[in-house]
Design an enzyme around this catalytic site. Structure first.
Site, mmCIF file in Angstrom:
data_model
loop_
_atom_site.group_PDB
_atom_site.id
_atom_site.type_symbol
_atom_site.label_atom_id
_atom_site.label_comp_id
_atom_site.label_asym_id
_atom_site.label_seq_id
_atom_site.Cartn_x
_atom_site.Cartn_y
_atom_site.Cartn_z
ATOM 1 C CD GLU A 51 33.479 74.063 111.635
ATOM 2 O OE1 GLU A 51 32.715 73.132 111.968
ATOM 3 O OE2 GLU A 51 33.621 75.112 112.304
ATOM 4 C CG HIS A 105 29.652 71.141 112.713
ATOM 5 N ND1 HIS A 105 29.597 72.514 112.827
ATOM 6 C CD2 HIS A 105 28.382 70.725 112.506
ATOM 7 C CE1 HIS A 105 28.342 72.908 112.682
ATOM 8 N NE2 HIS A 105 27.580 71.836 112.495
ATOM 9 C CD GLU A 170 32.599 69.716 116.042
ATOM 10 O OE1 GLU A 170 33.511 69.943 115.217
ATOM 11 O OE2 GLU A 170 31.856 70.594 116.505
#
Length: 208
Positions: A51, A105, A170
């Protein structure tokens, strides 16, 4: 007098060109925070994509779009694969006087079939935080066409302790095998960064 008139005319034309070119964020200070980094890999995909790597790639694209298309002033919490604590990120943005804080993220789940887009702001954030979240979320849905997991609130550290409107994206689940493969594609992540930029532009009501 004629010289002054010509100077004013040049300034007005330059300003008009800047607006036409999409420079509607001139004078705006945006803090871009690629999540994780260094010893903190964040989530890891099925074949090892981290990530932290994807966050940095998307965050860098976002920075470039904000500067090149919007004319914004941008500061990043990190520009390389280094560890930066949450408090250092927040303190840096607060002391810099950022107008907006964008934390990038990518999600993960123990169920590899899960995928979708979520965008967060602070539970007790201002109306500007909620509007920024909603505008960026709408653009991320347009980018990926992934399941809409909703706009949400949370008390994440960077949301709670920043002194400016802040969101955390996200955009998708790196734990999903198909999505991990897409996130390896630089073109795919470029579009993600660009669509976050479009959401910020929508929030400010400027063209892109």
């Amino acid at each position: 007098m004629k010289k002054v008139f010509l100077m004013v005319l040049v300034f007005v034309l330059a300003l008009s060109f800047s607006v036409y070119a999409g420079g509607g964020l001139v004078g705006t200070k945006i803090y871009v925070d690629p999540g994780h980094g260094g010893s903190d890999s964040g989530a890891v995909g099925p074949t090892g994509l981290t990530e932290k790597e994807v966050n940095l790639r998307v965050g860098t694209v976002l920075k470039n779009c904000l500067i090149e298309y919007g004319g914004a002033t941008v500061r990043m919490s990190r520009t390389t694969d280094v560890y930066v604590s949450l408090s250092d990120r927040v303190n840096d943005a607060n002391s810099w006087g950022a107008d907006r804080f964008i934390s990038v993220h990518h999600n993960a789940s123990s169920d590899p079939s899960v995928n979708g887009t979520e965008t967060y702001c602070y539970t007790y954030g201002s109306s500007y935080s909620f509007d920024l979240r909603n505008k960026v979320h709408a653009q991320l849905l347009a980018w990926g066409g992934l399941p809409d997991r909703g706009t949400k609130t949370a008390d994440f550290y960077v949301l709670k302790y920043t002194s400016m409107p802040t969101i955390l994206t996200e955009a998708s689940f790196i734990s999903n095998p198909d999505e991990e493969a897409r996130l390896r594609d630089a073109g795919y992540t470029w579009r993600e960064g660009y669509y976050i930029y479009k959401g910020i532009a929508d929030h400010y009501g400027v063209s892109y």
